[in-house]
Enzyme design. Structure first.
Site, PDB file in Angstrom:
ATOM      1  N   MET A 182      13.357  -2.634  -3.206  1.00  0.00           N
ATOM      2  CA  MET A 182      14.068  -4.235  -3.199  1.00  0.00           C
ATOM      3  C   MET A 182      14.836  -3.824  -4.717  1.00  0.00           C
ATOM      4  O   MET A 182      13.924  -4.130  -5.936  1.00  0.00           O
ATOM      5  CB  MET A 182      12.359  -5.121  -2.946  1.00  0.00           C
ATOM      6  CG  MET A 182      12.869  -5.002  -1.946  1.00  0.00           C
ATOM      7  SD  MET A 182      10.951  -5.053  -1.659  1.00  0.00           S
ATOM      8  CE  MET A 182      10.129  -3.187  -0.954  1.00  0.00           C
ATOM      9  N   HIS A 233      12.774   1.684   1.134  1.00  0.00           N
ATOM     10  CA  HIS A 233      13.565  -0.070   1.143  1.00  0.00           C
ATOM     11  C   HIS A 233      13.728   0.190  -0.914  1.00  0.00           C
ATOM     12  O   HIS A 233      12.678  -0.574  -1.231  1.00  0.00           O
ATOM     13  CB  HIS A 233      11.992  -0.593   1.063  1.00  0.00           C
ATOM     14  CG  HIS A 233      12.203  -2.291   1.668  1.00  0.00           C
ATOM     15  ND1 HIS A 233      11.349  -3.154   2.083  1.00  0.00           N
ATOM     16  CD2 HIS A 233      13.031  -3.166   1.162  1.00  0.00           C
ATOM     17  CE1 HIS A 233      11.513  -4.259   1.906  1.00  0.00           C
ATOM     18  NE2 HIS A 233      12.912  -4.683   1.389  1.00  0.00           N
ATOM     19  N   SER A 235       3.754   1.825   5.099  1.00  0.00           N
ATOM     20  CA  SER A 235       3.914   1.512   3.652  1.00  0.00           C
ATOM     21  C   SER A 235       3.423   1.965   2.291  1.00  0.00           C
ATOM     22  O   SER A 235       2.096   1.525   2.397  1.00  0.00           O
ATOM     23  CB  SER A 235       4.599   0.173   3.329  1.00  0.00           C
ATOM     24  OG  SER A 235       4.298  -0.108   1.811  1.00  0.00           O
ATOM     25  N   ASP A 286       8.349   1.884  -1.259  1.00  0.00           N
ATOM     26  CA  ASP A 286       9.196   0.565  -1.440  1.00  0.00           C
ATOM     27  C   ASP A 286       9.483   0.998  -2.977  1.00  0.00           C
ATOM     28  O   ASP A 286       7.907   0.668  -4.050  1.00  0.00           O
ATOM     29  CB  ASP A 286       7.715  -0.469  -1.046  1.00  0.00           C
ATOM     30  CG  ASP A 286       7.945  -0.638   0.432  1.00  0.00           C
ATOM     31  OD1 ASP A 286       8.207  -1.619   0.864  1.00  0.00           O
ATOM     32  OD2 ASP A 286       6.420  -0.856   0.248  1.00  0.00           O
ATOM     33  N   MET A 336      12.706  -9.139   6.874  1.00  0.00           N
ATOM     34  CA  MET A 336      11.368  -8.753   6.328  1.00  0.00           C
ATOM     35  C   MET A 336      10.039 -10.562   7.596  1.00  0.00           C
ATOM     36  O   MET A 336      10.661 -11.557   7.181  1.00  0.00           O
ATOM     37  CB  MET A 336      11.579  -9.700   4.995  1.00  0.00           C
ATOM     38  CG  MET A 336      12.533  -8.588   4.012  1.00  0.00           C
ATOM     39  SD  MET A 336      11.368  -7.241   3.856  1.00  0.00           S
ATOM     40  CE  MET A 336       9.719  -7.920   3.434  1.00  0.00           C
ATOM     41  N   HIS A 388       7.025   4.742   4.417  1.00  0.00           N
ATOM     42  CA  HIS A 388       8.491   3.379   4.390  1.00  0.00           C
ATOM     43  C   HIS A 388       7.681   3.568   2.791  1.00  0.00           C
ATOM     44  O   HIS A 388       6.737   3.728   1.916  1.00  0.00           O
ATOM     45  CB  HIS A 388       7.565   1.823   4.767  1.00  0.00           C
ATOM     46  CG  HIS A 388       8.332   1.248   4.395  1.00  0.00           C
ATOM     47  ND1 HIS A 388       9.720   0.717   4.825  1.00  0.00           N
ATOM     48  CD2 HIS A 388       8.298   0.085   3.229  1.00  0.00           C
ATOM     49  CE1 HIS A 388      10.073   0.038   4.209  1.00  0.00           C
ATOM     50  NE2 HIS A 388       8.869  -0.903   3.376  1.00  0.00           N
ATOM     51  N   ASP A 445       8.779  -5.584   8.400  1.00  0.00           N
ATOM     52  CA  ASP A 445       8.600  -5.635   7.235  1.00  0.00           C
ATOM     53  C   ASP A 445       7.508  -6.598   6.789  1.00  0.00           C
ATOM     54  O   ASP A 445       8.014  -7.979   6.257  1.00  0.00           O
ATOM     55  CB  ASP A 445       9.875  -4.878   5.964  1.00  0.00           C
ATOM     56  CG  ASP A 445       8.799  -4.394   5.364  1.00  0.00           C
ATOM     57  OD1 ASP A 445       6.961  -3.868   4.695  1.00  0.00           O
ATOM     58  OD2 ASP A 445       9.083  -3.995   4.511  1.00  0.00           O
ATOM     59  N   MET A 458      10.681  -1.368  -6.558  1.00  0.00           N
ATOM     60  CA  MET A 458      11.035  -2.711  -6.534  1.00  0.00           C
ATOM     61  C   MET A 458      11.364  -2.554  -8.090  1.00  0.00           C
ATOM     62  O   MET A 458      10.286  -2.066  -8.917  1.00  0.00           O
ATOM     63  CB  MET A 458       9.525  -3.787  -6.255  1.00  0.00           C
ATOM     64  CG  MET A 458       9.785  -3.655  -4.752  1.00  0.00           C
ATOM     65  SD  MET A 458       7.884  -5.000  -5.113  1.00  0.00           S
ATOM     66  CE  MET A 458       6.924  -4.591  -3.156  1.00  0.00           C
TER      67      MET A 458
HETATM   68  C1  DX5 Z   1       6.841  -6.192   0.562  1.00  0.00           C
HETATM   69  C2  DX5 Z   1       7.105  -4.754   1.194  1.00  0.00           C
HETATM   70  C3  DX5 Z   1       5.969  -4.321   2.585  1.00  0.00           C
HETATM   71  C4  DX5 Z   1       4.800  -4.287   1.847  1.00  0.00           C
HETATM   72  C5  DX5 Z   1       3.999  -4.554   3.840  1.00  0.00           C
HETATM   73  O1  DX5 Z   1       7.623  -6.494  -0.475  1.00  0.00           O
HETATM   74  O2  DX5 Z   1       8.934  -3.996   1.530  1.00  0.00           O
HETATM   75  O3  DX5 Z   1       6.448  -2.964   2.812  1.00  0.00           O
HETATM   76  O4  DX5 Z   1       4.527  -2.769   2.010  1.00  0.00           O
HETATM   77  O5  DX5 Z   1       2.637  -4.425   2.982  1.00  0.00           O
HETATM   78  P1  DX5 Z   1       1.386  -5.308   4.433  1.00  0.00           P
HETATM   79  O6  DX5 Z   1       1.836  -3.979   5.605  1.00  0.00           O
HETATM   80  O7  DX5 Z   1       0.445  -5.569   3.814  1.00  0.00           O
HETATM   81  O8  DX5 Z   1       2.527  -7.259   4.319  1.00  0.00           O
HETATM   82 ZN    ZN Z   2       9.476  -2.890   2.523  1.00  0.00          ZN
END
Ligand code: DX5
Ligand code: ZN
Length: 214
Positions: free
Chosen positions: A65, A63, A7, A32, A136, A30, A174, A34
């Protein structure tokens, strides 16, 4: 073969090209996304996906969110996403189906994501039409949280559903995936592991990626 999806939430955003180059032995990048509504954090969006697309040959695993992802999935496909995952909690079943159809119409892969409190059965309306299910193992919103081992029975249950109804579907986890937690995920049936801090905090990133494959 276990796939690793680092990520870039844990990368240096001022040096994204360099940090994406550092994960070239992985299987996906990956990303993320948000929106500050679906989760209490704001990260990166469509222009950043477009900017990083030419920096790597790896597929971009985006991903989302965000609330009502139907509004944006086509723009993320056009920006260069190869796989887009949308949260089952983010809209109505009808709109989620419409979003998956839009992703497929762009020739891209679609996936459904479950937050920790969402039961395995929530995948059933989508299971036969998606290419990936993401479970998750932290509350979405932030990197660097602790792994929720209590999600492993759900991963196993979804593995059984996938094997029965859509054996080609990938099963991704994840959140909090690290050298001490990756084996539990693999044993529960996951075949794609997302890892942010465990990859980017490692002194030897290719070595850490290899280690996470179990
Ligand atoms: C959290 C994200 C993850 C995050 C994982 O909302 O979806 O992808 O980056 O980070 P680590 O591996 O540090 O938990
Ligand atoms: Zn993620």
């Amino acid at each position: 073969m276990i796939k690793i999806a680092p990520s870039i939430l844990s990368a240096d955003f001022a040096n994204l090209e360099r940090d994406i180059g550092r994960i070239s032995t992985a299987d996906y990048v990956h990303v993320d996304v948000m929106d500050g509504l679906f989760v209490p954090n704001i990260t990166i969006g469509i222009p950043v996906v477009k900017a990083i697309r030419p920096t790597t040959q790896l597929p971009l695993d985006v991903h989302l969110m965000i609330v009502r992802p139907l509004r944006y999935v086509e723009a993320f496909c056009d920006a260069g996403a190869d796989l887009i995952t949308i949260h089952v909690e983010s809209d109505t079943e009808e709109n989620l189906h419409a979003a998956i159809d839009k992703i497929h119409a762009k020739g891209k892969k679609a996936g459904i994501v479950l937050k920790p409190a969402t039961p395995a059965e929530a995948v059933l309306p989508f299971l036969e039409k998606v290419e990936l299910i993401l479970v998750m193992t932290v509350e979405p919103g932030f990197g660097g949280q602790s792994f929720m081992a209590d999600q492993m029975p759900k991963v196993s249950a979804i593995r059984a559903l996938i094997d029965q109804h859509n054996p080609g579907c990938e099963l991704e986890v994840d959140g909090g995936v690290a050298p001490d937690t990756c084996r539990a995920c693999i044993e529960a049936g996951a075949n794609v592991l997302v890892a942010g801090s465990a990859v980017y905090k490692a002194a030897d990133i290719p070595g850490r990626i290899a280690q996470l494959r179990g």
